[in-house]
Design a protein around this motif. Structure first.
Motif, PDB file in Angstrom:
ATOM      1  N   PHE A 131       0.843  -1.198   0.000  1.00 27.33           N
ATOM      2  CA  PHE A 131       0.000   0.000   0.000  1.00 27.33           C
ATOM      3  C   PHE A 131       0.877   1.246   0.000  1.00 27.33           C
ATOM      4  O   PHE A 131       0.670   2.169  -0.790  1.00 27.33           O
ATOM      5  N   GLU A 132       1.861   1.282   0.890  1.00 27.03           N
ATOM      6  CA  GLU A 132       2.754   2.438   0.970  1.00 27.03           C
ATOM      7  C   GLU A 132       3.566   2.597  -0.306  1.00 27.03           C
ATOM      8  O   GLU A 132       3.794   3.713  -0.774  1.00 27.03           O
ATOM      9  N   SER A 133       4.006   1.492  -0.894  1.00 32.48           N
ATOM     10  CA  SER A 133       4.786   1.558  -2.120  1.00 32.48           C
ATOM     11  C   SER A 133       3.957   2.140  -3.264  1.00 32.48           C
ATOM     12  O   SER A 133       4.412   3.012  -3.997  1.00 32.48           O
ATOM     13  N   ARG A 134       2.735   1.679  -3.399  1.00 33.03           N
ATOM     14  CA  ARG A 134       1.890   2.143  -4.503  1.00 33.03           C
ATOM     15  C   ARG A 134       1.456   3.586  -4.341  1.00 33.03           C
ATOM     16  O   ARG A 134       1.138   4.242  -5.327  1.00 33.03           O
ATOM     17  N   THR A 135       1.403   4.074  -3.130  1.00 28.79           N
ATOM     18  CA  THR A 135       0.978   5.461  -2.912  1.00 28.79           C
ATOM     19  C   THR A 135       2.165   6.388  -2.706  1.00 28.79           C
ATOM     20  O   THR A 135       2.017   7.494  -2.188  1.00 28.79           O
ATOM     21  N   LEU A 157       1.632   8.687 -10.256  1.00 27.12           N
ATOM     22  CA  LEU A 157       0.312   9.315 -10.335  1.00 27.12           C
ATOM     23  C   LEU A 157      -0.041   9.982  -9.005  1.00 27.12           C
ATOM     24  O   LEU A 157      -0.551  11.110  -8.977  1.00 27.12           O
ATOM     25  N   VAL A 158       0.210   9.300  -7.903  1.00 31.10           N
ATOM     26  CA  VAL A 158      -0.088   9.867  -6.579  1.00 31.10           C
ATOM     27  C   VAL A 158       0.788  11.083  -6.320  1.00 31.10           C
ATOM     28  O   VAL A 158       0.308  12.127  -5.872  1.00 31.10           O
ATOM     29  N   LEU A 159       2.061  10.977  -6.617  1.00 31.02           N
ATOM     30  CA  LEU A 159       2.970  12.099  -6.374  1.00 31.02           C
ATOM     31  C   LEU A 159       2.608  13.307  -7.235  1.00 31.02           C
ATOM     32  O   LEU A 159       2.640  14.444  -6.768  1.00 31.02           O
ATOM     33  N   GLU A 160       2.228  13.074  -8.491  1.00 29.91           N
ATOM     34  CA  GLU A 160       1.824  14.183  -9.357  1.00 29.91           C
ATOM     35  C   GLU A 160       0.580  14.867  -8.805  1.00 29.91           C
ATOM     36  O   GLU A 160       0.468  16.090  -8.836  1.00 29.91           O
ATOM     37  N   ARG A 161      -0.357  14.087  -8.276  1.00 30.79           N
ATOM     38  CA  ARG A 161      -1.570  14.666  -7.671  1.00 30.79           C
ATOM     39  C   ARG A 161      -1.192  15.559  -6.491  1.00 30.79           C
ATOM     40  O   ARG A 161      -1.703  16.670  -6.339  1.00 30.79           O
ATOM     41  N   LEU A 162      -0.294  15.078  -5.635  1.00 30.62           N
ATOM     42  CA  LEU A 162       0.133  15.848  -4.475  1.00 30.62           C
ATOM     43  C   LEU A 162       0.888  17.110  -4.886  1.00 30.62           C
ATOM     44  O   LEU A 162       0.708  18.174  -4.289  1.00 30.62           O
ATOM     45  N   ILE A 163       1.702  17.004  -5.908  1.00 29.70           N
ATOM     46  CA  ILE A 163       2.452  18.163  -6.404  1.00 29.70           C
ATOM     47  C   ILE A 163       1.495  19.228  -6.936  1.00 29.70           C
ATOM     48  O   ILE A 163       1.603  20.413  -6.602  1.00 29.70           O
ATOM     49  N   LEU A 164       0.531  18.811  -7.738  1.00 29.78           N
ATOM     50  CA  LEU A 164      -0.421  19.774  -8.300  1.00 29.78           C
ATOM     51  C   LEU A 164      -1.278  20.406  -7.205  1.00 29.78           C
ATOM     52  O   LEU A 164      -1.571  21.611  -7.250  1.00 29.78           O
ATOM     53  N   ALA A 165      -1.670  19.617  -6.200  1.00 29.31           N
ATOM     54  CA  ALA A 165      -2.453  20.166  -5.087  1.00 29.31           C
ATOM     55  C   ALA A 165      -1.628  21.184  -4.299  1.00 29.31           C
ATOM     56  O   ALA A 165      -2.142  22.238  -3.896  1.00 29.31           O
ATOM     57  N   ALA A 166      -0.341  20.890  -4.080  1.00 27.69           N
ATOM     58  CA  ALA A 166       0.521  21.830  -3.357  1.00 27.69           C
ATOM     59  C   ALA A 166       0.712  23.110  -4.167  1.00 27.69           C
ATOM     60  O   ALA A 166       0.689  24.218  -3.611  1.00 27.69           O
ATOM     61  N   GLU A 167       0.890  22.979  -5.473  1.00 22.97           N
ATOM     62  CA  GLU A 167       1.030  24.164  -6.319  1.00 22.97           C
ATOM     63  C   GLU A 167      -0.242  25.004  -6.268  1.00 22.97           C
ATOM     64  O   GLU A 167      -0.183  26.241  -6.191  1.00 22.97           O
ATOM     65  N   ALA A 168      -1.404  24.348  -6.296  1.00 22.24           N
ATOM     66  CA  ALA A 168      -2.677  25.077  -6.212  1.00 22.24           C
ATOM     67  C   ALA A 168      -2.809  25.771  -4.863  1.00 22.24           C
ATOM     68  O   ALA A 168      -3.280  26.915  -4.785  1.00 22.24           O
ATOM     69  N   GLU A 169      -2.388  25.090  -3.779  1.00 12.70           N
ATOM     70  CA  GLU A 169      -2.470  25.719  -2.456  1.00 12.70           C
ATOM     71  C   GLU A 169      -1.566  26.943  -2.389  1.00 12.70           C
ATOM     72  O   GLU A 169      -1.939  27.966  -1.810  1.00 12.70           O
ATOM     73  N   LEU A 170      -0.386  26.861  -2.976  1.00 11.69           N
ATOM     74  CA  LEU A 170       0.513  28.019  -2.980  1.00 11.69           C
ATOM     75  C   LEU A 170      -0.098  29.190  -3.754  1.00 11.69           C
ATOM     76  O   LEU A 170       0.023  30.340  -3.333  1.00 11.69           O
ATOM     77  N   ARG A 171      -0.767  28.903  -4.861  1.00 14.40           N
ATOM     78  CA  ARG A 171      -1.438  29.974  -5.613  1.00 14.40           C
ATOM     79  C   ARG A 171      -2.559  30.591  -4.767  1.00 14.40           C
ATOM     80  O   ARG A 171      -2.741  31.806  -4.745  1.00 14.40           O
ATOM     81  N   TRP A 172      -3.319  29.721  -4.071  1.00 12.89           N
ATOM     82  CA  TRP A 172      -4.400  30.208  -3.217  1.00 12.89           C
ATOM     83  C   TRP A 172      -3.844  31.080  -2.088  1.00 12.89           C
ATOM     84  O   TRP A 172      -4.400  32.137  -1.777  1.00 12.89           O
ATOM     85  N   LEU A 173      -2.745  30.654  -1.476  1.00 10.39           N
ATOM     86  CA  LEU A 173      -2.133  31.445  -0.405  1.00 10.39           C
ATOM     87  C   LEU A 173      -1.672  32.801  -0.922  1.00 10.39           C
ATOM     88  O   LEU A 173      -1.795  33.817  -0.225  1.00 10.39           O
TER      89      LEU A 173
END
Length: 198
Positions: free
Chosen positions: A25-29, A158-174
């Motif tokens: 589970f940890e490896s795949r995510t 795929l999981v890491l790209e999702r997290l990266i895009l979410a962090a980038e969006a949060e930085l834009r929101w901030l």
């Protein structure tokens, strides 16, 4: 993330024991959602109670194996076929905290924005580092005869790209929040007016 459905997905590939499920589970995510092995066994117990998994004997080392059942497979595929509901977004702690800070006398929303930006930037750097290192084994992915290392590497990416895009969006929101506060569009109440804007 539904841990129970994640475990069912792993068990669809064949019987496994608890610690093995945790590791996979940890490896795949991308090691972004660590699981406690006790949580895995508790979830397996519930899945067994609900008839979605069943004991499948032991491996050569004496580990108790679990296998997905036909109802478990049906549950898994129903879950995989359902889109995640976006109309009811999960609670977003930074947004809630900032909304409360803006309306709280004595709070410093600008400091909150700065500290959250630092934390989100650090997370973004770490997830980008993990993405860039994923499966490279010291070689550029383009130099591999068979391309990326298959479904597990793809899942991590795929999981890491999702997290990266979410962090980038949060930085834009901030940044938007900081601009809004700087423009005076969100006046913070003072303690002298009892928390009411004039």
């Amino acid at each position: 993330m539904s841990i129970r459905h994640g475990l069912l997905a792993l068990l669809e590939g064949g019987p496994r024991y608890g610690y093995q499920l945790r590791t996979e589970f940890e490896s795949r995510t991308g090691s972004t959602w660590p699981l406690n092995v006790g949580q895995v066994y508790t979830t397996l117990g519930r899945l067994e109670r609900d008839g979605l998994v069943a004991p499948a004997g032991e491996d050569g080392a004496g580990h108790a194996l679990y296998a997905i059942t036909d109802p478990g497979r049906a549950e898994l595929h129903a879950w995989l076929g359902r889109p995640v509901e976006s109309a009811n977004p999960p609670r977003d702690e930074p947004a809630i905290k900032l909304a409360m800070a803006v309306c709280s006398p004595g709070a410093d929303p600008a400091a909150l924005i700065r500290s959250q930006r630092e934390r989100t930037s650090a997370a973004l750097r770490e997830w980008t580092r993990l993405r860039d290192r994923a499966g490279t084994d010291g070689r550029d992915r383009r130099d591999r005869p068979n391309g990326p290392n298959g479904p597990e590497e793809t899942a991590r990416l795929l999981v890491l790209e999702r997290l990266i895009l979410a962090a980038e969006a949060e930085l834009r929101w901030l940044e938007l929040c900081a601009d809004r506060l700087a423009d005076g569009r969100a006046a913070v109440p003072s303690a002298s007016d009892g928390g009411r804007e004039g």
